[in-house]
Enzyme design. Structure first.
Site, PDB file in Angstrom:
ATOM      1  N   GLU A 130       7.340  38.944  -7.891  1.00  0.00           N
ATOM      2  CA  GLU A 130       5.842  39.455  -8.161  1.00  0.00           C
ATOM      3  C   GLU A 130       5.224  40.922  -9.069  1.00  0.00           C
ATOM      4  O   GLU A 130       5.507  41.788  -7.868  1.00  0.00           O
ATOM      5  CB  GLU A 130       5.531  38.686  -7.483  1.00  0.00           C
ATOM      6  CG  GLU A 130       4.269  37.935  -7.718  1.00  0.00           C
ATOM      7  CD  GLU A 130       3.247  37.670  -6.368  1.00  0.00           C
ATOM      8  OE1 GLU A 130       3.549  36.582  -5.535  1.00  0.00           O
ATOM      9  OE2 GLU A 130       3.106  38.515  -5.381  1.00  0.00           O
ATOM     10  N   LYS A 160       3.868  24.876  -3.857  1.00  0.00           N
ATOM     11  CA  LYS A 160       2.427  24.067  -3.163  1.00  0.00           C
ATOM     12  C   LYS A 160       2.706  22.853  -3.240  1.00  0.00           C
ATOM     13  O   LYS A 160       1.533  22.088  -3.798  1.00  0.00           O
ATOM     14  CB  LYS A 160       1.314  24.729  -3.960  1.00  0.00           C
ATOM     15  CG  LYS A 160       1.283  27.056  -4.106  1.00  0.00           C
ATOM     16  CD  LYS A 160      -0.122  26.736  -4.627  1.00  0.00           C
ATOM     17  CE  LYS A 160      -0.128  28.738  -4.012  1.00  0.00           C
ATOM     18  NZ  LYS A 160      -1.475  28.894  -4.806  1.00  0.00           N
ATOM     19  N   ARG A 220       0.763  -1.287   0.317  1.00  0.00           N
ATOM     20  CA  ARG A 220      -0.050  -0.107  -0.296  1.00  0.00           C
ATOM     21  C   ARG A 220       0.981   0.919   0.237  1.00  0.00           C
ATOM     22  O   ARG A 220       0.721   2.566  -0.706  1.00  0.00           O
ATOM     23  CB  ARG A 220      -0.902   0.552   1.448  1.00  0.00           C
ATOM     24  CG  ARG A 220      -2.094   0.920   1.364  1.00  0.00           C
ATOM     25  CD  ARG A 220      -3.577   1.417   0.513  1.00  0.00           C
ATOM     26  NE  ARG A 220      -2.375   1.962  -0.664  1.00  0.00           N
ATOM     27  CZ  ARG A 220      -3.090   1.357  -2.272  1.00  0.00           C
ATOM     28  NH1 ARG A 220      -3.615   0.269  -2.042  1.00  0.00           N
ATOM     29  NH2 ARG A 220      -2.912   1.838  -3.053  1.00  0.00           N
TER      30      ARG A 220
END
Lengths: 279, 279, 279, 279, 279, 279
Positions: free
Chosen positions: B192, B130, B96
């Site tokens: 940014e 992320k 698993r």
């Protein structure tokens, strides 16, 4: 939830991201105090209260965290979930890791809630062991936040006799008897069945839980007749959101869904800095 | 890939699942040797060679693992990816956790490959921070397997000046100068930008990378005119698969996609036991 | 600096010394509170504020630490750097480990400052990966405290193509192209050169940083003519304090010095107990 | 030496440097096998056999390491100390960390040997607890390789009554009696003395070891008359290489030197790749 | 048994004892190979095969271990349980820690076997959570070796509603309903009862296991009449070896005994060196 | 006692028991605050103050712990040892692990006290290395609480030359000389003797401690004549409580008893919840 274990995990996760230091946030010379909001950019269910509650404290004990939602609360797009106040450097350092967790856990809670609502109270929705390695405690917690139930937590707390296990015994009965002979009274035995005969055999051998693996709703309806009330039943194997209604109508007690945790879509949550706090 | 770190992580992941013991697999009395295949039940890209290669060895050094695919290979539904031979107990114990990793990594590689193909060679696809906490090394590796590129690995290896950082300086120029004054020559500085003026300012201040955050393809096309060739450009912010083509046509060099890792869909891979090996 | 990682390291360092208990300090029956000073017995630069700030708190949260200097401050012989007040047993338990760190870090900051002053602003001084195993974050921090710059933190954050790497490619150009093809936009590529031809080749292949390895100042002056302004230059290889002036005069931008961290001389700092605090 | 602990430390040290992967060495596509030599670039004493022996095996079990020197051997400049054969990628990955350790340990062994030779057999040279945090076992091992002796390993294995401890008792006698009353028969008690009276008192109170702290050779010669043969004597406190001869002539049995470990100069050792091994 | 976890624990246990090195065994200059026997000096049941099998391999992979007994085997005083062959230094280093474990585990297995034999097959003997902190997996394994059964492994795998839990609910029924509402189908619910009414209430509320806490055999016999066959029964609370017969005669299915693990008497096992092996 | 190490151990012990969460205590919805007592159910000596003091704080910093006894205090059956006030959920979560430790440590202190009283001040009682793996620091602390003394803490802090070590040298003298040549002045050398000749040899070779292993009191009385006062003597080997008096009468200075830690009987201590605290 084990808070001691959670703290240990959060420390590792934060160290994974911060490494030898935050090159950007450490550029600030001053110790400006700011105020920031955690805001949902999407509707869904919230999960991760303790992550937020403990997380910032680990980075900087002087950060104040006010959380306005509880785990399992429905949150609408645009809602302010929490307010954080403290050193700008510290708040920016922890932002990504904590949001990564909140987004993942809330995503799991949200899709679980969707599954639960599709089951219309006819059956319970539960998870599997198909969780992200390292996050089992947290992801299974998120399933509970969404109204779902936890299947076993690991190989250590329930017997599950799958086809590959059964192949090692002369019969289902042999397998269950072996388990009963070796294991104590706190452990339940679940048997994975694929045919009608297996269901009948598992019932007669005294299984505690019978899983219908990769069966159609029709097959399950048919086979439930062989299962007395004291035995719990579970449908499993590639069931998707669209299938829940038809499985739920069979009367099976649990539907286990691997995708709740193995194919999670993050719920969009972000941190908005509101500006410096005036002294 | 750092194999030493991977081994340490695999040990923790296996212990998370096996805990105090595998109640089911430990029921076997004998030490039957079996042979099993790892099979893809879905088409996509494979990632996770080292996971499989090292994983079973950690559980039981006598298990033999023959892997027929390389990371990044396209695998078709039904393909046999690897064959495992050894003690039934050990093979079932690790199943698993190793599949959970293979499925997740192959899922990431597969969606990355889809994004890459949509970009038609006009732009590079890259990841973000992320990622799943605890899995950054592995997930960023999977992005590379899918033909994507890695953005920074953590807060420690690249400066990224977001709006919340810029708010702490008098200007973009001030921020970049501060960074250059404090940081050595191996670190790149990314800024940014959300407006045309910010792009112009970042260029003149000597940013190494300019990110267009939450901009439309039109805005990016427009603003790319201000960016000289030596500066790398990147589009970011909520870009989905359907948007890639239009962003790629702008001429921007990198498109970073959070969903590659935060909203992963597992690729279906399973283990089929072929039966006991005759002595 | 990553405070979470620092705390974890300090815990391990303290446990290494205290082991199963401090046989001497645990002899005290009473809980006498004392006051003690951290005093420099040598002039130099101070580094280690966080070590002192966090360290005593880990041993005993009731200890009060007042630190009078900041990292990078010049400290004269005899200066009181900090005052510690709390349980005698706890203060004596932590003394050696914390001083060991302060002395080492301040020693590194001090020698770095000496190198920086010898460079007279003409070139930047930077460190290498020749740090003490287990102390990279702290030692590189100390270099910054002394006015130096950090070269890469590890194998993971910058490409450095040394002769042994180049031997694996057909040419410098081949090596750099391979790196550009595989690696994202946040990673810089440094090439180690030993000959004029290698410099020319590295420039034309688009290296971000050119290192002159084991070259004389004359060779470097000569070869700098081939390097355009956008490429950073670095001198490296056995450069000692006495050589800095002549290397700095070449116009090379960085001089990297292994001895800053591999052959550190501790700055003498000690703890003086001032006596029991009257209630 | 505890090999299990050493392995654990080496793993941590390698992970500190390799992090999420070696960007440079992982560029190689092939698995070229190379042969490389570890060469001393300076004369001195070698220390670190087990570091080399275990270190490469942790990175890649297929690497073959032939070491031609033993710990404590005198090595001349240019000597080949060891030969390493195996995958180029693996050899380059481990190079820096293993050399950092070999250089540090051999540096310590070399300076210890120098101190030992200056003592001309009249007195033994020993270390202190002024070791690098995290490296106590290894650094104290290196002192032994250089012919020196180990003072206590930590606060846990010997009582050392310094002035700050004595201040907590009514007299040296009171302190020693307290220790004898509380501690078992395997622990020795050392008393730090600064005056003749303290020596006399420590002798009469039954100290096992008397340390002359910050005393001149003359003072020590004078005070040794009060110390019967069964009590071990030690000179300590800021003693440098130049002072050893005069201290050794006093007849004191041990001279402890903090600089052996706190101000180590690395011995220059490097790895030379000899090229690819033909199949 | 989880071998990965066991290895990790053995490493920590060995490091606890060996610390910075074995001062005595490291005195040997040569690498004499010896042969040694593990011998029982007392009759009882053996437990600890894997401890011995894995333990010496961790210290020194070249040690050969031949074990002649299986876990749960009855061993007579004077029996040779295993033979160990390898480096004298390594064998002596591991002796104490491995014997400490073997003695403890065999002691637990032996007393469990005594309890099992006193129960004469009428009832099963099981353990509790009163295990030594850090050794739960191993001690519960030893109970199984002795023919006993494991109660829950921790707070995480079974609900146990004790008086202190029940005090937080309006009734046993309320507590069980709350548990059923919150928890999935793999978890059993045990209720601790002290009175007849509590037994009746627990039965009617659907407990899976009813524990008779601190009840006399007579009370249990009386109360068993209220418990239907599908509910498991357990006697607990200060039961000693002498009490087993009378409790077993009541027909209760399990007797849980805290002393099996909290007050263990080690079985005497020692290592005899047979001498150097001739080359 | 090293509090930092103790905290680390307590965290691991608590995580071992709580795992992924306390299924029972987490059923409570409210955050009822309760008050509970730690009560001795048996007379004996208390040990474990720091366990209780630090333990609950790790689980929940808001829990208040008032401890009324000190380590080493005699406690009577029925005495209230401490009062705990705080969240019911948290108090129940930590109960078992903390009691397991208190019971074990107090059991060790109690049996040690019994041994000490049997020795009637004629000889000191000490422990061995036959402690529970993972608990050496705590168990040796408990021996001190009971009035006993600690023998060496591990292989690292004292030389013990047993028969298996002596077999590797030409004579006891050879072994001791080797040790003196290799080891520093803080390490004591103990020799295990089985015959009169060995005693005589060990004395003449300058052993610091002579152990009479498996000797009768008569043999020891006889052989003590050969041992001058400056050498410490110790009786060891299978000595039980009943034998202490006769061994103590021989005049031997230490009697070491393995059973103090290897065959511990827990002292019965429990936690009684007194009920909810009214706001």
């Amino acid at each position: 939830m084990n808070q001691l274990l959670l703290k240990k995990q959060l420390q590792e996760f934060l160290i994974e991201d911060i490494g030898t230091g935050d090159l950007s946030a450490d550029l600030f010379n001053d110790e400006t105090e700011i105020s920031a909001s955690i805001v949902s950019k999407e509707s869904g269910l919230f999960a991760g209260y303790e992550v937020l509650n403990l997380g910032y404290g680990l980075i900087d004990p002087s950060i104040q965290t006010s959380i306005y939602v509880k785990d399992g609360d429905y949150i609408e797009q645009g809602m302010v979930l929490a307010e954080i106040r403290g050193s700008r450097t510290s708040i920016l350092k922890g932002e990504r890791v904590l949001l990564n967790l909140l987004q993942r856990l809330s995503g799991i809670a949200s899709v679980t809630a969707k599954a639960v609502s599709l089951a219309k109270g006819r059956t319970r929705i539960c998870d599997t062991r198909k969780t992200t390695p390292g996050l089992r405690m947290l992801e299974k917690y998120a399933v509970r936040c969404g109204g779902g139930y936890n299947h076993r937590f690991g190989l250590y707390d329930t017997v599950m006799l799958k086809d590959n296990h059964l192949a090692g015994f002369s019969s289902i009965q042999d397998a269950i008897e072996t388990a009963r002979k070796k294991l104590g009274h706190t452990v339940k035995i679940e048997v994975e069945t694929e045919t009608e005969n297996q269901v009948i055999e598992a019932v007669s051998a005294g299984a505690d839980i019978i899983m219908f693996d990769n069966c159609t709703p029709e097959e399950i309806s048919q086979r439930l007749r062989y299962v007395p009330e004291r035995i719990v039943t579970e449908a499993s194997g590639g069931i998707e959101l669209d299938d829940i209604d038809s499985y739920a109508r069979t009367g099976v007690q649990y539907i286990s869904l691997g995708f709740l945790t193995h194919s999670n879509k993050a719920l969009d949550i972000s941190l908005n800095v509101k500006g410096a706090v005036k002294a």
